[in-house]
Design an enzyme around this catalytic site. Structure first.
Site, PDB file in Angstrom:
ATOM      1  N   ARG A 549      96.522  49.910  11.138  1.00 57.70           N
ATOM      2  CA  ARG A 549      95.987  48.557  11.151  1.00 57.70           C
ATOM      3  C   ARG A 549      94.500  48.541  11.458  1.00 57.70           C
ATOM      4  O   ARG A 549      94.019  49.364  12.242  1.00 57.70           O
ATOM      5  CB  ARG A 549      96.688  47.733  12.239  1.00 57.70           C
ATOM      6  CG  ARG A 549      97.917  47.038  11.717  1.00 57.70           C
ATOM      7  CD  ARG A 549      98.534  46.197  12.789  1.00 57.70           C
ATOM      8  NE  ARG A 549      99.205  47.053  13.764  1.00 57.70           N
ATOM      9  CZ  ARG A 549     100.214  46.647  14.498  1.00 57.70           C
ATOM     10  NH1 ARG A 549     100.640  45.407  14.400  1.00 57.70           N
ATOM     11  NH2 ARG A 549     100.781  47.449  15.370  1.00 57.70           N
ATOM     12  N   SER A 610      96.859  57.666  18.027  1.00 61.14           N
ATOM     13  CA  SER A 610      98.063  57.990  18.803  1.00 61.14           C
ATOM     14  C   SER A 610      98.520  59.427  18.620  1.00 61.14           C
ATOM     15  O   SER A 610      99.610  59.702  18.105  1.00 61.14           O
ATOM     16  CB  SER A 610      99.183  57.036  18.393  1.00 61.14           C
ATOM     17  OG  SER A 610      98.695  55.725  18.435  1.00 61.14           O
ATOM     18  N   ASP A 664      97.758  55.224  22.075  1.00 61.77           N
ATOM     19  CA  ASP A 664      98.501  53.957  21.966  1.00 61.77           C
ATOM     20  C   ASP A 664      99.184  53.555  23.275  1.00 61.77           C
ATOM     21  O   ASP A 664      99.313  52.375  23.590  1.00 61.77           O
ATOM     22  CB  ASP A 664      99.510  53.977  20.805  1.00 61.77           C
ATOM     23  CG  ASP A 664     100.475  55.159  20.818  1.00 61.77           C
ATOM     24  OD1 ASP A 664     100.334  56.035  21.698  1.00 61.77           O
ATOM     25  OD2 ASP A 664     101.367  55.206  19.943  1.00 61.77           O
TER      26      ASP A 664
HETATM   27  C1  BG6 Z   1     102.348  49.367  17.720  1.00 62.44           C
HETATM   28  C2  BG6 Z   1     101.050  49.767  18.390  1.00 62.44           C
HETATM   29  O1  BG6 Z   1     102.654  48.080  18.015  1.00 62.44           O
HETATM   30  O2  BG6 Z   1     103.337  50.270  18.157  1.00 62.44           O
HETATM   31  C3  BG6 Z   1     100.719  51.184  17.985  1.00 62.44           C
HETATM   32  O3  BG6 Z   1     100.025  48.884  18.011  1.00 62.44           O
HETATM   33  C4  BG6 Z   1     101.836  52.102  18.357  1.00 62.44           C
HETATM   34  O4  BG6 Z   1      99.525  51.583  18.584  1.00 62.44           O
HETATM   35  C5  BG6 Z   1     103.106  51.600  17.768  1.00 62.44           C
HETATM   36  O5  BG6 Z   1     101.555  53.415  17.938  1.00 62.44           O
HETATM   37  C6  BG6 Z   1     104.265  52.445  18.158  1.00 62.44           C
HETATM   38  O6  BG6 Z   1     105.438  52.034  17.475  1.00 62.44           O
HETATM   39  P1  BG6 Z   1     105.817  52.505  16.035  1.00 62.44           P
HETATM   40  O7  BG6 Z   1     107.250  52.178  15.958  1.00 62.44           O
HETATM   41  O8  BG6 Z   1     105.008  51.722  15.077  1.00 62.44           O
HETATM   42  O9  BG6 Z   1     105.582  53.964  15.969  1.00 62.44           O
HETATM   43  C1  GLC Z   2     103.222  61.147  19.737  1.00 57.65           C
HETATM   44  C2  GLC Z   2     101.777  61.365  20.046  1.00 57.65           C
HETATM   45  C3  GLC Z   2     101.356  60.525  21.212  1.00 57.65           C
HETATM   46  C4  GLC Z   2     101.727  59.103  20.990  1.00 57.65           C
HETATM   47  C5  GLC Z   2     103.181  58.978  20.702  1.00 57.65           C
HETATM   48  C6  GLC Z   2     103.615  57.557  20.433  1.00 57.65           C
HETATM   49  O1  GLC Z   2     103.954  61.657  20.779  1.00 57.65           O
HETATM   50  O2  GLC Z   2     101.553  62.711  20.290  1.00 57.65           O
HETATM   51  O3  GLC Z   2      99.980  60.629  21.409  1.00 57.65           O
HETATM   52  O4  GLC Z   2     101.393  58.343  22.103  1.00 57.65           O
HETATM   53  O5  GLC Z   2     103.515  59.764  19.589  1.00 57.65           O
HETATM   54  O6  GLC Z   2     103.003  57.038  19.312  1.00 57.65           O
END
Ligand code: BG6
Ligand code: GLC
Ligand code: GLC
Length: 936
Positions: A549, A610, A664
């Site tokens: 995003r 992340s 994240d």
């Molecule tokens: C989102 C966050 O809502 O959730 C992200 O903005 C995060 O930063 C993510 O990585 C994690 O959830 P998913 O299910 O999208 O991997």
């Molecule tokens: C993976 C990444 C970590 C992140 C997590 C959730 O474990 O290594 O940095 O926070 O996924 O997205």
């Protein structure tokens, strides 16, 4: 008058039979007899009314509408198909309740072929009256004794004794081996059994008896046993009809019409329990004063009214009541009764059958009446024959009306013009009363002429059918056993979870000290959660979750406004070259800026990235390794901010000011922390899983200073990569790991997060299929396709609001063909896998909370966790299970979970806001900006 099959006495016959000797008959005796027997005559219209009313009662009960008046019950029997004829094996059958007060044990051998059949061995035991009217325990102990006696007399090598329990009373079944007795019928009234699972009671009695190890695998009503044991003919045998002590029928109904079942496909056998049918309007006119008297003096007054007009337990009694009446009016036996005639139950079904015999009936009548202490004249014996005929003919006519209702129901639900069907018949009334059978057939033809019915008598009292159901049940039980064994390693107890928590604590401490540990415990240079004074417009990127995003975050007093757009990152880009990936990211930013009218502006940018990064400051993060589905080359070991800036430089047209890089977990904690200052933990359970929390700076090796706090990105997904989770890892975890792009890495994440749970489930399903437990052993191409089973399916399948048939629909979309047993097993597999994930996650959170409590020297800690991630948010039970586990493992911490509504982009913007403000202050004060990142 439309009387059918009338057996009323013809005056001519009677006149010639009238005795002249002995006490003269009263002058109006003929009229009296006629009047008396006329009560037993039923017209066609009356039978049609009964047929219609019973059909209506059946349809109401199928829909689950139970009228306050007694009606049929329509009980699902969990028999889903008529036999294939291929069932094999040796089975014990215990019959209770079909034939009077006797109990039968059978040894049935199913050979799997029609050509070669083996005669069953059987033994009958008379149940003493003190048992049929005693306690439940007495009854079941008696049954267990009979079983032992039978097995003593018929020794077998077979150690694996499987028993089918033919229990002929109305039961609420919730499975083939779970069956609650609703109420006793016929001559039984043992205390403490109604409302209990009779399968369990029998199992307990067998255990008390202790001589043989017998596995009770199925409970079957006698009607079902009769239907299932029916020889396979040219047409399907889909109705089982019993007229023995009691009467009842079962038939194959379309499962979707049975409200009590959660099924929209196939057929299910329903036991009608028509003995309890009663409708004052339809049945009232055919009830005689004798029926009223019989009911009044029965064990169950008011109940089983229909059965009491048909069942063998009552026919003799009805005859007796008529004879008493006629004797008392001087029409029979010269008006002289006997104590035996006046005793309830002195005329039995056998007597009636013998008297009805066309050849020897008269002679039998004499003998029987003499045994009753009566002195019958020739005319008395004739009259008694007429009484028996009247009572039995009516029984056959009523039974025919009920069967006609079932046939019209079948015809209607099959939407067939002409129904061709076979009815399996069983019970002594059929076997010993040829006239009953004949009348029944005639009346059925009259009432449902459009149905082509053939009647097939049961060969061995339904024992073979019970054995067939037992064979199916035994197969299902064996499958269940395999399922339970397969899922056992996924069931973690408190002790195992406590070990995980302790290991996590240990690994955290080592990681913080900079020692070898699977937890990297990465400093993030975020030193405090937001305080609400942050202001400004920011750009944010959010890379690494399900969606990439780009966001515009406007932080003003009292409000944060977010505009965002989701862009896709094709797999070829995520796993291509680093340059491609960062160019793509910048392209998306440019597109977003243009769309938002931001082109040319250089807003400060916060980058939620992340993945594990070693940060040297807020705007510097060296990617240690890719995780989840990313593997772009040339990035590991590089500063991600630098890679982004390089891509911006390549794009020339844009100017961007990258201020902070944020994991994240940190973004989520900051985002939730904006509204709740107690939020000092960030948790992600989405594609991947990870947590961060506020640690004492003094505990963090490698960052200068001892005062205050710093947020630590634990990178807990890698927990166990040193092998410490080995004891929990199953062969399915190993398969998922081996097939991943990073084998041996992120072992904790691979047991918890959305990217892997579906795969674990798929591997378990493959295993169960290869053992023939699921999908009839058919491994489809689809099931062998990697990632086909999405984690979102777990969330859907486990949703409480979904019926099993919807679960099946989801799986059928995947190209799987499955039965409802399969659907149930898949549901259990999903539950086991997601439950373990939630519990492991809870153990992790408990370790973090306890560490924070220890750090602060508190007896009780109250802390909030900001959470994000699709698995956590979409799964119906995940969050509850995490929280319950934390409560158990960290009893001195009150942990509140806050779901992040705005994603981590808002948090990244807040970190950026603070960084900007501090950078300005630092520049003014001549300090290094990275050293001073705190919000105040
Ligand atoms: C989102 C966050 O809502 O959730 C992200 O903005 C995060 O930063 C993510 O990585 C994690 O959830 P998913 O299910 O999208 O991997
Ligand atoms: C993976 C990444 C970590 C992140 C997590 C959730 O474990 O290594 O940095 O926070 O996924 O997205
Ligand atoms: C009684 C029982 C029923 C059984 C029938 C025939 O009606 O309630 O379950 O099928 O008798 O034995």
């Amino acid at each position: 008058m439309d009387t059918i099959g009338s057996v009323g006495l013809q005056p001519r016959e009677r006149a010639s039979n009238c005795p002249q000797e002995g006490m003269p008959r009263p002058p109006d005796s003929l009229e009296l007899v006629q009047k008396c027997l006329q009560q037993f005559q039923v017209t066609k219209t009356q039978l049609q009314q009964i047929q219609a009313s019973l059909l209506c009662s059946m349809e109401q009960a199928l829909k689950g509408h139970h009228s306050p008046a007694p009606s049929v019950r329509m009980l699902p029997t969990y028999v889903g198909s008529t036999p294939h004829g291929t069932e094999q094996g040796d089975f014990l059958v215990l019959e209770l309740g079909a034939t009077g007060a006797s109990l039968r044990v059978l040894w049935v051998t199913l050979t799997g072929t029609k050509e070669h059949s083996v005669e069953p061995k059987s033994q009958e035991f008379e149940i003493p009256q003190e048992v049929t009217l005693g306690t439940g325990q007495q009854l079941f102990d008696f049954a267990a004794r009979c079983l032992s006696e039978f097995l003593d007399a018929h020794p077998t090598e077979n150690q694996d004794l499987k028993l089918g329990f033919n229990f002929s009373f109305p039961c609420h079944q919730t499975g083939l081996d779970r069956s609650i007795l609703i109420s006793w019928t016929k001559g039984f009234r043992c205390s403490g059994v109604e409302g209990q699972d009779v399968v369990q009671l029998l199992r307990e009695a067998i255990q008390r008896q202790g001589t043989y190890n017998i596995d009770v695998v199925a409970m079957v009503n006698d009607t079902v046993g009769t239907m299932m044991g029916c020889e396979l003919g040219t047409r399907p045998c889909e109705v089982g009809l019993i007229v023995d002590t009691g009467t009842n029928a079962c038939y194959m109904e379309e499962a979707r019409h049975v409200a009590a079942l959660d099924e929209d496909r196939g057929r299910s056998c329903v036991s009608i329990e028509w003995g309890s049918f009663y409708d004052a309007k339809a049945l009232g006119p055919v009830l005689t004063t004798f029926d009223q008297a019989l009911d009044h003096d029965s064990l169950t007054p008011g109940a089983q009214r229909f059965e009491k007009m048909i069942g063998g337990l009552y026919l003799g009694e009805l005859v007796r009541l008529v004879l008493v009446h006629l004797t008392q009016h001087g029409v029979l036996f010269g008006g002289c009764s006997s104590p035996a005639l006046l005793s309830q139950g002195s005329i039995l079904l056998e007597h009636v059958a013998e008297i009805e015999d066309p050849a020897t009936g008269t002679a039998h009548a004499h003998t029987i009446l003499q045994h009753l202490g009566l002195s019958p004249q020739a005319s008395d014996a004739e009259m008694v024959k007429h009484v028996c005929a009247a009572v039995c003919t009516r029984a056959a006519q009523l039974c025919a009306a009920a069967l006609a209702a079932v046939l019209s129901r079948l015809q209607h639900s099959r939407e067939q013009q002409t129904l061709h069907v076979a009815v399996a018949t069983g019970g002594r009334v059929f076997e010993r009363h040829p006239r009953f059978h004949r009348t029944l057939k005639e009346v059925v033809t009259l009432l449902v002429p459009e149905c082509d019915v053939s009647f097939i008598p049961s060969v061995d009292g339904g024992g073979r059918g019970v054995a067939m159901v037992t064979a199916v049940a035994a197969r299902l039980a064996a499958h269940r056993h395999v399922l339970e064994e397969t899922l056992a390693p996924f069931q973690l107890d408190l002790e195992q979870l406590t070990v995980v928590q302790a290991q996590m604590r240990e690994a955290m401490a080592r990681g913080l000290r900079g020692e070898a540990s699977s937890l990297r415990m990465l400093p993030t240079y975020v030193r405090a959660t937001p305080d609400g004074s942050e202001r400004g417009d920011f750009l944010a990127l959010d890379l690494g979750g399900t969606n990439f995003r780009v966001l515009l975050v406007r932080v003003a007093e009292g409000s944060v406004q977010i505009t965002n757009q989701v862009y896709s990152i094709p797999e070829c880009v995520a796993q291509g070259s680093g340059q491609q990936l960062f160019d793509h990211i910048v392209d998306c930013i440019v597109h977003f800026q243009q769309k938002q009218g931001l082109s040319g502006q250089s807003l400060p940018l916060g980058f939620t990235f992340s993945f594990p990064c070693k940060q040297l400051g807020l705007d510097q993060g060296i990617l240690l390794n890719w995780t989840k589905g990313f593997n772009a080359s040339g990035c590991e070991g590089q500063d991600v901010v630098y890679l982004l800036r390089e891509a911006i430089r390549r794009r020339q047209a844009v100017e961007l000011n990258v201020v902070a890089i944020v994991n994240d977990t940190v973004g989520t904690m900051m985002s939730c922390g904006y509204d709740d200052p107690r939020c000092e933990i960030g948790l992600i359970v989405g594609t991947g899983t990870n947590a961060c929390y506020m640690e004492e700076l003094r505990n963090v090796a490698g960052v200068a200073g001892d005062e205050g706090h710093m947020c630590i990105n634990m990178e807990w997904g890698a927990f166990g990569d040193d092998g410490s989770l080995g004891m929990l890892s199953t062969c399915f975890d190993a398969s998922v790991d081996q097939a991943s792009i990073n084998p041996g890495k992120q072992r904790f994440e691979k047991m918890i997060s959305g990217m892997y749970l579906g795969e674990i489930v798929r591997h378990i399903l493959l295993h169960l299929t290869s053992l023939g437990v699921l999908f009839r052993g058919q491994k489809t191409q689809c099931l062998q396709t990697r990632d086909i089973f999405k984690t979102k399916f777990l969330s859907e399948i486990e949703s409480d609001s979904l019926a099993l048939r919807q679960v099946r629909a989801i799986l059928e979309d995947l190209g799987l063909t499955l039965t409802s047993d399969d659907a149930l097993m898949v549901l259990e597999v999903c539950q086991a896998v997601s439950r373990r994930a939630a519990q492991l996650c809870g153990a992790g959170v408990a370790a973090v909370a306890e560490k924070m409590r220890d750090n602060r020297g508190l007896r009780e800690l109250s802390v909030s966790v900001g959470v994000d991630g699709t698995l956590y948010k979409l799964h119906p039970h995940f969050s509850r299970l995490v929280s319950a586990t934390v409560q158990k493992l960290a009893p001195h911490c009150t942990v509140t979970f806050l779901q992040s509504e705005d994603g981590s982009g808002k948090g990244a913007a807040l970190v950026t806001a603070v960084a900007c403000r501090l950078a300005q202050t630092a520049m003014a004060d001549g300090l290094s900006k990275n050293d001073a990142i705190t919000p105040d």
